[in-house]
Design an enzyme around this catalytic site. Structure first.
Site, PDB file in Angstrom:
ATOM      1  N   ASP A   1      33.918   7.714  22.218  1.00 29.57           N
ATOM      2  CA  ASP A   1      32.865   8.767  22.827  1.00 29.57           C
ATOM      3  C   ASP A   1      31.712   7.898  22.953  1.00 29.57           C
ATOM      4  O   ASP A   1      31.387   6.736  22.299  1.00 29.57           O
ATOM      5  CB  ASP A   1      32.592   9.974  22.047  1.00 29.57           C
ATOM      6  CG  ASP A   1      31.671  10.739  22.268  1.00 29.57           C
ATOM      7  OD1 ASP A   1      31.897  11.230  23.678  1.00 29.57           O
ATOM      8  OD2 ASP A   1      30.713  10.739  21.678  1.00 29.57           O
TER       9      ASP A   1
ATOM     10  N   ASP B   1      27.921   9.062  24.162  1.00 30.46           N
ATOM     11  CA  ASP B   1      26.512   9.704  23.590  1.00 30.46           C
ATOM     12  C   ASP B   1      26.806  10.131  22.424  1.00 30.46           C
ATOM     13  O   ASP B   1      27.730  11.121  21.985  1.00 30.46           O
ATOM     14  CB  ASP B   1      26.074  10.949  24.472  1.00 30.46           C
ATOM     15  CG  ASP B   1      25.721  10.338  25.952  1.00 30.46           C
ATOM     16  OD1 ASP B   1      24.554   9.832  25.920  1.00 30.46           O
ATOM     17  OD2 ASP B   1      26.383  10.396  26.891  1.00 30.46           O
TER      18      ASP B   1
END
Length: 225
Positions: free
Chosen positions: A13, A15
């Protein structure tokens, strides 16, 4: 439960995992909510983290207003990146250093334009990026991570997912992948994964002839189910 993972590919991922953009996100969505007449109370009741902007906007505005409002928040967020508030999280650069470009990918709920802007801000240029533009079903659906595995040509069962959000961890598990949770935006007890660590500085990655070995660094705390 082992603290060592043998994998062919690592899927991250963005952020909250590789970088923090909370300051920029808060500024951007506060401006957007003001422009679109969304009250502070209503906005606070909506989950922002780890969700595509289109889903967030659809929770807040009538259907006819959604497309223009989604385009507007992307514009605001991209324009905000140079203002600061987008920084690499501890361990990101060290962990990614030396990984073969075709053995890792970024899988984000942000649009491609926004993800590339934030990654460039911290000096990261992944060869493979799966963004909101590429999917029909966002996390926690397994589609984003399955697409990343397909793009890298790797069996999903040979992938390890790195996530900070419960929805992303569910997505990885549903894709049949092992999961490592980073307690950067949620408390460790809120995260269900094969291994929970504070951030990537707790881990090391070693490239071998058979793939990549991810290990817990000596002296770093971790939680395992």
């Amino acid at each position: 439960m082992t603290t060592t993972f043998h994998a062919e590919a690592l899927l991250f991922d963005n952020d909250g995992t590789l970088l923090s953009s909370l300051e920029s996100v808060t500024r951007s969505w506060t401006l957007w909510a003001h422009e679109h007449g969304v009250s502070r109370e209503r906005f606070a009741a909506v989950e922002l983290h780890g969700r595509p902007a289109a889903e967030i906007v659809a929770d807040l505005l009538p259907v006819p207003r959604v497309p223009a409002a989604v385009a507007r928040i992307e514009e605001i967020e991209v324009e905000d990146v140079p203002r600061g508030g987008v920084t690499p999280l501890p361990g990101t650069r060290d962990f990614l250093h030396g990984l073969p470009a075709d053995r890792w990918a970024v899988v984000t709920s942000a649009s491609r334009r926004l993800a590339e802007a934030r990654l460039a801000r911290v000096g990261l240029t992944p060869a493979t990026l799966i963004a909101a533009d590429d999917i029909t079903r966002g996390k926690p659906d397994p589609e984003p991570y399955l697409l990343a595995a397909k793009a890298l040509g790797v069996d999903p069962a040979r992938c390890v997912v790195f996530e900070d959000a419960p929805a992303g961890l569910r997505s990885g598990r549903a894709a049949g992948m092992r999961t490592v949770a980073l307690a950067t935006t949620h408390q460790a007890h809120e995260l269900e994964a094969d291994l929970v660590v504070p951030d990537l500085s707790a881990l090391s990655a070693q490239v071998t002839p058979d793939g990549i070995v991810v290990s817990l660094r000596a002296g770093n705390g971790a939680n395992r189910p």
